[in-house]
Design a protein around this motif. Structure first.
Motif, PDB file in Angstrom:
ATOM      1  N   ASP A 275       0.701  -1.549   0.044  1.00 26.31           N
ATOM      2  CA  ASP A 275       0.551   0.020   0.061  1.00 26.31           C
ATOM      3  C   ASP A 275       1.027   1.241  -0.463  1.00 26.31           C
ATOM      4  N   ARG A 276       2.131   1.703   0.647  1.00 27.61           N
ATOM      5  CA  ARG A 276       3.162   2.722  -0.048  1.00 27.61           C
ATOM      6  C   ARG A 276       4.324   2.298  -0.835  1.00 27.61           C
ATOM      7  N   THR A 277       3.453   1.697  -2.170  1.00 28.71           N
ATOM      8  CA  THR A 277       4.477   1.218  -2.802  1.00 28.71           C
ATOM      9  C   THR A 277       3.209   1.627  -4.047  1.00 28.71           C
ATOM     10  N   PRO A 278       2.655   2.418  -4.427  1.00 27.90           N
ATOM     11  CA  PRO A 278       1.850   3.349  -5.443  1.00 27.90           C
ATOM     12  C   PRO A 278       2.106   2.542  -7.018  1.00 27.90           C
ATOM     13  N   PHE A 279       3.567   2.381  -7.094  1.00 28.59           N
ATOM     14  CA  PHE A 279       3.493   2.186  -8.754  1.00 28.59           C
ATOM     15  C   PHE A 279       2.984   1.170  -8.600  1.00 28.59           C
ATOM     16  N   LEU A 280       3.149   0.487  -7.723  1.00 18.86           N
ATOM     17  CA  LEU A 280       2.227  -1.770  -7.717  1.00 18.86           C
ATOM     18  C   LEU A 280       0.509  -1.496  -8.395  1.00 18.86           C
ATOM     19  N   ARG A 281       0.037  -0.366  -7.471  1.00 21.66           N
ATOM     20  CA  ARG A 281      -1.602  -0.774  -7.581  1.00 21.66           C
ATOM     21  C   ARG A 281      -1.688   0.618  -9.281  1.00 21.66           C
ATOM     22  N   ASP A 282      -0.515   1.052  -9.569  1.00 24.56           N
ATOM     23  CA  ASP A 282      -1.508   2.147 -10.645  1.00 24.56           C
ATOM     24  C   ASP A 282      -0.258   1.098 -11.721  1.00 24.56           C
ATOM     25  N   GLY A 283       0.100   0.253 -11.613  1.00 20.57           N
ATOM     26  CA  GLY A 283       0.854  -0.524 -12.833  1.00 20.57           C
ATOM     27  C   GLY A 283      -0.661  -1.600 -12.667  1.00 20.57           C
ATOM     28  N   TYR A 284      -0.506  -2.256 -11.643  1.00 22.54           N
ATOM     29  CA  TYR A 284      -1.545  -3.598 -12.094  1.00 22.54           C
ATOM     30  C   TYR A 284      -3.211  -3.022 -11.952  1.00 22.54           C
ATOM     31  N   ALA A 285      -4.049  -1.376 -12.568  1.00 23.73           N
ATOM     32  CA  ALA A 285      -3.911  -1.003 -12.255  1.00 23.73           C
ATOM     33  C   ALA A 285      -4.739  -0.805 -14.595  1.00 23.73           C
ATOM     34  N   LEU A 286      -3.459  -0.265 -14.502  1.00 21.70           N
ATOM     35  CA  LEU A 286      -2.942   0.162 -15.655  1.00 21.70           C
ATOM     36  C   LEU A 286      -3.800  -2.290 -16.988  1.00 21.70           C
ATOM     37  N   LEU A 287      -2.746  -2.809 -15.810  1.00 22.24           N
ATOM     38  CA  LEU A 287      -2.752  -4.242 -16.943  1.00 22.24           C
ATOM     39  C   LEU A 287      -4.115  -4.801 -16.988  1.00 22.24           C
ATOM     40  N   LEU A 288      -4.731  -4.864 -15.494  1.00 18.57           N
ATOM     41  CA  LEU A 288      -5.807  -5.839 -15.210  1.00 18.57           C
ATOM     42  C   LEU A 288      -7.379  -5.761 -15.059  1.00 18.57           C
TER      43      LEU A 288
END
Length: 293
Positions: A275-288
């Protein structure tokens, strides 16, 4: 795109390399695509997203691909108002940062693991590049490698470690659980660690982790941040039939610790790290699909 088609085919068929190599291959492919001419930044970005999805779908069980590709896409999405040439340079900088950052991450993890494995008998399963870094620099008394069928990559891994001067035993997978009785640490890599702390790794990992727990041996996972997935294991993309013969899920209650470049974490602490690593959620949101997050 011939380059993309080739990379997707290569990732789909690969049975030799680990998740770190696959992540690098995906990022290099996105970098190559970004170097092509585009009439607008939107066209460049949309092409990268489509390519990232194809790369991630090539090996849905390897979260490092989605994590690395998603980091590139998240950076591009935050700056898509730039002119095409400027956006291209940003993508290049982010891609090269990921490629070089992998080496720094592995070195950091090795440093943190040194006190846990120095002078100890350490068993590992499969052939993690991150685990290799830790073993080579961690001075264990002895390493035990499982053959790791059905591919059998443990044989070459054991030979590689011997070439680095380590004392290494190679055991059949069937003998692994019994061998853990004489082991101090069970150290493994990760293809994915989900937000819930569940591990996706080489088939056979769960049986060994169960035996380790029975014998009071800690199971430690060496895992770069890019391999963390901001989704629950239950929401993960379905693996192909081929992947189901290679990978399995290991529940968090069998894992003692997950060591990343940012420190040592219990499985219960992974959600906060994600949750404190924004690129993980932001990146997955574009891929999934949206309902996967």
């Amino acid at each position: 795109m011939p380059g993309l088609d080739s990379a997707v085919a290569e990732l789909t068929a690969d049975r030799e390399h680990g998740a770190s190599w696959m992540a690098r291959r995906a990022v290099e492919t996105l970098l190559e695509i970004s170097e092509q001419p585009f009439s607008s930044s939107d066209q460049l970005f949309d092409t990268l997203v489509d390519a990232g999805r194809r790369l991630a779908e090539a090996r849905p069980g390897v979260g490092a691909i989605a994590g690395a590709a998603g980091r590139v896409l998240a950076a591009a999405n935050a700056h898509r108002s730039l002119e095409p040439d400027e956006l291209r340079r940003l993508v290049e900088e982010e891609a090269r940062s990921i490629i070089h950052g992998r080496e720094r991450a592995a070195a950091s993890i090795a440093v943190q693991l040194q006190s846990k494995i120095e002078g100890k008998v350490v068993m590992t399963h499969s052939a993690s590049a991150t685990v290799r870094e830790a073993l080579v620099h961690g001075s264990p008394a002895r390493a035990i490698c499982t053959i790791s069928e059905p591919v059998g990559e443990g044989r070459a891994f054991a030979d590689d470690l011997r070439g680095e001067g380590l004392t290494v035993d190679l055991v059949d997978d069937a003998e692994g659980p019994a061998a853990l009785e004489t082991v101090d640490v069970f150290l493994i890599g990760a293809d994915t660690v989900f937000r819930c702390g569940t591990l996706c790794n080489k088939i056979g990992t769960t049986r060994l982790a169960e035996a380790a727990q029975k014998h009071g041996v800690p199971t430690i996972v060496a895992c770069e941040i890019v391999k963390l997935a901001p989704i629950e294991a239950a929401s993960a993309p379905e693996q192909s039939e081929a992947e189901k013969t290679l990978f399995e899920l290991t529940p968090p209650e069998l894992l003692s610790e997950i060591v990343t470049e940012e420190g040592c974490h219990t499985p219960e602490e992974i959600a906060a790290l994600v949750d404190r690593t924004p690129f993980l959620r932001d990146g997955y949101a574009l891929l999934l699909p949206a309902n996967a997050l």
